[in-house]
Design a protein around this motif. Structure first.
Motif, PDB file in Angstrom:
ATOM      1  N   ILE A   1       2.819   2.864   3.037  1.00 26.74           N
ATOM      2  CA  ILE A   1       1.970   3.344   4.130  1.00 26.74           C
ATOM      3  C   ILE A   1       2.474   2.813   5.462  1.00 26.74           C
ATOM      4  O   ILE A   1       2.350   3.466   6.495  1.00 26.74           O
ATOM      5  CB  ILE A   1       0.506   2.934   3.863  1.00 26.74           C
ATOM      6  CG1 ILE A   1      -0.091   3.943   2.886  1.00 26.74           C
ATOM      7  CG2 ILE A   1      -0.307   2.882   5.155  1.00 26.74           C
ATOM      8  CD1 ILE A   1      -1.561   3.815   2.675  1.00 26.74           C
ATOM      9  N   SER A   2       3.106   1.652   5.421  1.00 27.66           N
ATOM     10  CA  SER A   2       3.596   1.093   6.679  1.00 27.66           C
ATOM     11  C   SER A   2       4.661   1.975   7.338  1.00 27.66           C
ATOM     12  O   SER A   2       4.874   1.895   8.541  1.00 27.66           O
ATOM     13  CB  SER A   2       4.174  -0.303   6.418  1.00 27.66           C
ATOM     14  OG  SER A   2       5.163  -0.220   5.412  1.00 27.66           O
TER      15      SER A   2
ATOM     16  N   GLN B   1       0.875  -1.174   0.000  1.00 26.06           N
ATOM     17  CA  GLN B   1       0.000   0.000   0.000  1.00 26.06           C
ATOM     18  C   GLN B   1       0.910   1.220   0.000  1.00 26.06           C
ATOM     19  O   GLN B   1       1.783   1.344   0.847  1.00 26.06           O
ATOM     20  CB  GLN B   1      -0.850   0.017   1.271  1.00 26.06           C
ATOM     21  CG  GLN B   1      -1.830  -1.114   1.372  1.00 26.06           C
ATOM     22  CD  GLN B   1      -3.160  -0.770   0.749  1.00 26.06           C
ATOM     23  OE1 GLN B   1      -3.381   0.374   0.323  1.00 26.06           O
ATOM     24  NE2 GLN B   1      -4.049  -1.743   0.667  1.00 26.06           N
TER      25      GLN B   1
ATOM     26  N   ARG C   1      -4.002   7.131  -2.655  1.00 23.38           N
ATOM     27  CA  ARG C   1      -3.341   5.914  -2.200  1.00 23.38           C
ATOM     28  C   ARG C   1      -3.330   4.930  -3.355  1.00 23.38           C
ATOM     29  O   ARG C   1      -4.191   4.985  -4.217  1.00 23.38           O
ATOM     30  CB  ARG C   1      -4.124   5.277  -1.051  1.00 23.38           C
ATOM     31  CG  ARG C   1      -4.046   6.081   0.193  1.00 23.38           C
ATOM     32  CD  ARG C   1      -4.761   5.363   1.288  1.00 23.38           C
ATOM     33  NE  ARG C   1      -4.654   6.161   2.516  1.00 23.38           N
ATOM     34  CZ  ARG C   1      -4.927   5.685   3.717  1.00 23.38           C
ATOM     35  NH1 ARG C   1      -5.333   4.452   3.834  1.00 23.38           N
ATOM     36  NH2 ARG C   1      -4.805   6.433   4.769  1.00 23.38           N
TER      37      ARG C   1
ATOM     38  N   THR D   1      -0.521  11.651   9.140  1.00 22.27           N
ATOM     39  CA  THR D   1      -0.298  12.837   8.300  1.00 22.27           C
ATOM     40  C   THR D   1      -0.901  14.042   9.029  1.00 22.27           C
ATOM     41  O   THR D   1      -1.853  13.906   9.793  1.00 22.27           O
ATOM     42  CB  THR D   1      -0.971  12.686   6.926  1.00 22.27           C
ATOM     43  OG1 THR D   1      -2.367  12.461   7.134  1.00 22.27           O
ATOM     44  CG2 THR D   1      -0.387  11.558   6.140  1.00 22.27           C
TER      45      THR D   1
ATOM     46  N   ILE E   1       1.330   5.509  -0.330  1.00 22.34           N
ATOM     47  CA  ILE E   1       0.685   6.807  -0.296  1.00 22.34           C
ATOM     48  C   ILE E   1       1.489   7.643  -1.290  1.00 22.34           C
ATOM     49  O   ILE E   1       2.719   7.640  -1.275  1.00 22.34           O
ATOM     50  CB  ILE E   1       0.687   7.362   1.145  1.00 22.34           C
ATOM     51  CG1 ILE E   1      -0.069   8.671   1.230  1.00 22.34           C
ATOM     52  CG2 ILE E   1       2.056   7.555   1.699  1.00 22.34           C
ATOM     53  CD1 ILE E   1      -0.433   8.972   2.685  1.00 22.34           C
TER      54      ILE E   1
END
Lengths: 97, 653
Positions: B540-541, B525, B613, B546, B527
């Motif tokens: 994302i990990s 995943q 994403r 944010t 961003i």
């Protein structure tokens, strides 16, 4: 008592462990001419078989309890038959007692 | 160049590997018949392939080698080091010739020059079998066995027979042994005899507790069974298979474990890995393409067509499911067992240990665990490094080991396990271990930490400094038993594969490295953020949260900037600066900040914009970009654009 004396016969019965060999040898040494009956034994330790080979008593009772390997008795008898000559020194000394 | 050469190279490499596996297995157990046969086949096939080309002396060498193995098969020569060493030398020579051959189509001159030396090795003196060695050879029947055999013939003939000669140790009664009971356990006892080894002694010398027996028996059971019965007293028995009705003499090797590698080779098909990569690429693109349906559904909803939007979304879900299973199926196709990498080590360890004069056993476990082909292949270098380290600096010389009451042979473990979607590979030695005090001193020495910091850290933490770049210098090699050498390189190559490397060490007991790696390059995943005109992906990990931050909230602290988040001061970095981009001075009112994790700390990274994403497949960098710090890989976006995926931890360091 797994090794016991009854009149002229040493009777092995039940499970005869290595520690019994002293009793057996004691009888065989002190009272030569005894017979040995293995019929009631369910297990016999090698040390006892060896004592029988050394002292060569007369074996009575041709069969064994089904729990003991019959071939062991056959092999013992074969050994005793093959070596007819009893060890001289041993025979002399045991008869002198 | 002959178009058969590439095919030859592939096949020759496999045969070389097979032959060297077999030779090493023979070295460990010279009586292992299957290995001898398999080695012979490998040499034979290799010779056949080489015969199709003109590779100068190679054919002759292989012919000679095959000839030796064929003599060993019939027992004319003994399988021992004088046979195995030259054969291994030939195999190594062929191995190193293949690269040149696949490039030029012929044997290089340098390689050709070595051929006479190898031929001399091969034609050197081999060990003739003597009477009591070489179980593979048709050993003559010992006298006692043939005498017994005569007896057995009286009893029964037919089936394979095992002759046993058992001389119990005189003190065996004290160990609780009951020899006659033991031998009675043999199944199908055809013959049994016992006698006194020595004449009966004088009564006063007769000790009823000393065993003075010789027991002989013949059994119709199997050799393996007989060996199992006497497994605790192999020194007191001789077991021999009598040549009976069965033609095939059972192998006398104690290890009858089936060859593991031969069981799993069927049902496979060789496919160019590029084709599978292409499939994975398409599957990856499908994943991003299907994301387009979501926008389409929203558009339909925007036009007031809700039923259409729902149908599009339903379709999206269905396609999503199919794409995911397609993706996992293709990923599976790229999986190969770790064996591909692991099997290269025994030979290397053998060479290195011989050179260092250290005797050791390499124990390999879990080689059937599978992982992505690329991961398996890329693992070779880091693992080799760790194994060499263990060999060179971990395992002590034999004399030292004996002084410490350790077994004289060192032990090196290479063990793989599957843990969920990760593989865990352990490289452990039972050598001297690392001394935290020395690491501490060296870390202070190199200015990596201050005295105060050093004493505050636990031993375990301090050991981690061996991974610090620049920790190891030439002078530290002897200092720290050389442990630091290139360990940072090992860690970074493991990291590049998406893995971690951990270390544990106890002085005197050894060192263990644990590599944890993903089984395959899985979906990540991302961003997507924007800096200037460029867009980058961040896993994302890596991102904790944010934030939108007013420019006024940023405080200058010395040369840097920071902001306060929930009463904690968090350093602030600009992604544009980290990437050394010429960013237009965008002093807008608000800052978009990603709070990312860097080791134990949290760091704010400001970007110009946070976009969508994306779920994508990140591939490690190859070619020119390989090894660029701060970049974890690349991925393809739905519109066909390539997105660089950043490794925040590396970037902020």
């Amino acid at each position: 008592m797994t090794v016991s004396l009854k009149t002229d016969t040493i009777i092995l019965s039940g499970t005869c462990g290595a520690e019994e060999v002293e009793t057996l040898v004691g009888y065989l040494e002190s009272l030569p001419g005894l017979s040995v009956d293995l019929g009631a034994a369910t297990a016999i330790h090698t040390a006892l078989w060896q004592a029988l080979m050394v002292f060569r008593p007369r074996m009575v009772g041709a069969s064994m309890s089904s729990l003991v390997d019959n071939r062991l008795l056959l092999a013992l008898n074969a050994f005793l038959d093959d070596t007819q000559e009893p060890p001289v020194k041993l025979a002399e000394s045991s008869s002198s007692q | 160049m002959d178009e058969l050469i590439p095919q030859f190279a592939i096949e020759a490499r496999e045969l070389v590997q097979q032959a060297s596996d077999d030779l090493l297995s023979l070295e460990a157990n010279p009586r292992k018949r299957e290995s001898l046969e398999s080695a012979f086949r490998a040499f034979h096939t290799l010779k056949g392939s080489v015969g199709l080309f003109d590779f100068g002396p190679m054919l002759g060498l292989l012919h000679q080698a095959e000839d030796l193995l064929s003599q060993a098969r019939v027992g004319k020569i003994v399988v021992d080091a004088t046979l195995i060493d030259p054969l291994l030398a030939v195999i190594e020579w062929v191995d190193s010739s293949i690269d040149g051959i696949s490039q030029t189509g012929r044997l290089s001159e340098a390689q050709e020059k070595q051929a006479p030396r190898l031929l001399r090795l091969l034609t050197g003196e081999m060990t003739e079998p003597d009477a009591n060695a070489g179980a593979d050879a048709p050993t003559p029947l010992p006298e006692w066995a043939s005498a017994l055999h005569e007896q057995a013939d009286l009893v029964d003939a037919g089936g394979s027979l095992i002759a046993v000669r058992y001389e119990p140790h005189p003190e065996c009664f004290f160990n609780g042994d009951d020899p006659l009971a033991t031998i009675s356990r043999l199944s199908d006892l055809r013959y049994l005899a016992f006698s006194l080894k020595e004449d009966p002694p004088l009564p006063q010398d007769y000790d009823p507790f000393r065993c003075n027996l010789l027991i002989e028996a013949i059994s119709g059971g199997s050799l393996a069974e007989a060996e199992a019965v006497f497994r605790l007293i192999p020194d007191q028995v001789k077991i021999f298979t009598l040549p009976g009705a069965t033609a095939k003499q059972a192998s006398a090797g104690p290890e009858a474990s089936p060859d593991r590698s031969t069981d799993r080779q069927s049902t496979t098909m060789r496919v160019d890995s590029a084709r599978i990569d292409k499939l994975i690429e398409i599957a990856g693109e499908l994943i991003t393409a299907k994301n387009g349906l979501v926008t389409l559904a929203e558009e339909a909803r925007g036009h007031g067509n809700d039923p259409l939007a729902r149908r599009i979304l339903a379709n999206h879900h269905e396609i999503e499911r199919l794409v995911a299973s397609l993706y996992s199926a293709v990923t599976q196709a790229r999986m190969i067992p770790l064996e591909h990498t692991f099997r290269r080590f025994p030979r290397l360890v053998r060479e290195t240990s011989a050179r260092l004069g250290k005797a050791l056993d390499l124990i390999i476990e879990g080689e059937t665990v599978e992982a992505d082909r690329e991961i398996v292949e890329e693992l070779f270098e880091p693992l080799l490094h760790l194994i060499r380290n263990g060999l060179d600096h971990g395992i002590e010389p034999e004399a030292d080991r004996l002084r410490q009451s350790k077994p004289p042979r060192g032990r090196l473990l290479l063990c793989a396990r599957q843990r969920g979607d990760q593989i865990e590979i352990e490289v452990a030695d039972d050598g001297s271990g690392m001394d935290p005090q020395r690491v501490r001193a060296a870390a202070i020495d190199r200015g990596l930490i201050s005295q105060g910091q050093a004493s505050a850290l636990s031993d375990r933490d301090i050991l981690q400094f061996v991974f610090a770049p620049g920790f190891s210098t030439a002078s530290s090699v002897s200092d720290l038993s050389g442990r630091g050498v290139g360990l940072d390189a090992v860690r970074s190559s493991v990291k590049r594969l998406g893995g971690t490397l951990e270390l544990q060490s106890t002085i005197g007991c050894g060192t263990s490295f644990v590599l944890k790696l993903p089984i395959s390059f899985s979906m990540t995943q991302l961003i997507v953020v924007q800096v200037g005109d460029e867009r980058y992906g961040i896993p994302i990990s890596d991102v904790i949260e944010t934030h939108k931050l007013a420019a006024s909230a940023v405080q200058s602290i010395r040369a840097g900037k920071a902001f306060v988040l929930r009463n904690r001061t968090i350093p602030l970095l600009r992604l544009g600066e980290l990437l050394q981009m010429q960013s237009p001075n965008s002093h807008s009112s608000d800052l978009k900040v990603l709070v990312v994790r860097a080791g134990e700390e949290e760091i704010g990274v400001s970007v110009d914009a946070i976009a969508e994403r994306a779920e994508t497949l990140t591939r490690p960098l190859a070619g020119l970009l390989h090894g660029v710090p701060g970049i974890a890989g690349t991925t393809l976006l739905g519109d066909g654009k390539v997105l660089l995926v950043l490794n925040m931890e590396e970037l902020v360091q």
